[in-house]
Write an enzyme that holds these catalytic residues in place. Structure first.
Site, PDB file in Angstrom:
ATOM      1  N   LEU A  51      -3.738   3.669  -1.989  1.00 17.53           N
ATOM      2  CA  LEU A  51      -2.331   3.586  -1.592  1.00 17.53           C
ATOM      3  C   LEU A  51      -2.199   2.392  -0.661  1.00 17.53           C
ATOM      4  CD1 LEU A  51      -0.986   7.155  -0.652  1.00 17.53           C
ATOM      5  CD2 LEU A  51      -0.100   5.652  -2.425  1.00 17.53           C
ATOM      6  N   ASP A  52      -1.157   1.587  -0.842  1.00 21.72           N
ATOM      7  CA  ASP A  52      -0.918   0.447   0.049  1.00 21.72           C
ATOM      8  C   ASP A  52      -0.702   0.943   1.482  1.00 21.72           C
ATOM      9  OD1 ASP A  52      -1.080  -1.455  -1.957  1.00 21.72           O
ATOM     10  OD2 ASP A  52       1.056  -1.392  -2.402  1.00 21.72           O
ATOM     11  N   PRO A  53      -1.002   0.106   2.477  1.00 23.23           N
ATOM     12  CA  PRO A  53      -0.772   0.504   3.876  1.00 23.23           C
ATOM     13  C   PRO A  53       0.666   0.947   4.151  1.00 23.23           C
ATOM     14  CG  PRO A  53      -2.087  -1.493   3.798  1.00 23.23           C
ATOM     15  CD  PRO A  53      -1.673  -1.205   2.386  1.00 23.23           C
TER      16      PRO A  53
END
Length: 235
Positions: A51-53
């Site tokens: 998951l992206d930050p």
């Protein structure tokens, strides 16, 4: 909470990843907590799907022998909810970078928004964002992007089984998407903006489901830490 042996044999842990954390940071923290709690030197811990930050939500973390099942989890259908902002684009397709272009939204109606989702259901060709961790020639794409280097990114086929608009409050549009492994919701935002003869970028993203696993059943890092502490106290 599980015993040391159960962690080593293999567990599937459902975490609700917080905003601004990388998936790697969450795995590292979970591994450190398990090692510290049980005073063990080594244990395998890995996650099933980055998951992206700037995204929150379900992150499956596997321990011990269950790390061999990571590919199995990564291949399952995923569900996301989030928000697109219409009328502007960013180089990263999300809020990691600043707006680089603005477009008119005066022609966009609710009917047009709903109809445009139909172009993105089923099997579609999608180009991953240049600001992504995919590798080309041994380098991650975001390394090329941050160095200002042009790089050719091939499109690839992904499958979107469901794409619903759940709220329209222009310039914001909320959505719910069910999609295959390898789908970039940031790219979907960018492509959706183009299909509307405007622009769009992703301003919020939450992963709500992977296969049959739901974020409603996930725990926070704080809850995990607390459960480990209480397990030690009672044993």
């Amino acid at each position: 909470m599980h015993t040391e042996e159960e962690f080593k044999e293999g567990q599937v842990l459902l975490f609700d990843k917080p905003l601004n954390w990388t998936s790697f940071q969450l795995v590292n923290k979970a591994r450190w907590l398990i090692r510290k709690t049980y005073n063990i030197k080594k244990i395998k811990v890995g996650h099933a799907g980055t998951l992206d930050p700037l995204a929150t939500g379900l992150l499956i973390i596997c321990t011990g022998k269950f790390t061999k099942r990571i590919e199995e989890f990564m291949g399952q259908e995923k569900e996301y909810t989030g928000t697109f902002v219409l009328g502007s684009t960013t180089p990263s397709y999300d809020l990691e970078t600043s707006v680089d272009a603005t477009f008119s939204t005066s022609h966009i109606t609710e009917d047009l928004i709903h109809k445009t989702t139909e172009k993105f259901t089923g099997s579609i060709q999608q180009k991953p964002p240049v600001f992504s961790a995919l590798k080309k020639e041994g380098k991650r794409l975001y390394e090329f992007a941050r160095a200002g280097e042009e790089v050719e990114i091939p499109t690839r086929e992904v499958h979107i089984s469901s794409f619903k608009i759940t709220r329209i409050a222009l310039p914001e549009v909320d959505f719910e998407v069910r999609c295959s492994k390898g789908t970039y919701i940031r790219s979907l935002a960018n492509d959706f903006g183009k299909a509307l003869d405007s622009g769009a970028h992703l301003s919020a993203l939450r992963r709500t489901q992977i296969g049959d696993y739901k974020v409603d059943d996930a725990i926070t890092l704080e809850e995990f830490e607390s459960a480990l502490s209480s397990h030690i106290k009672h044993n």
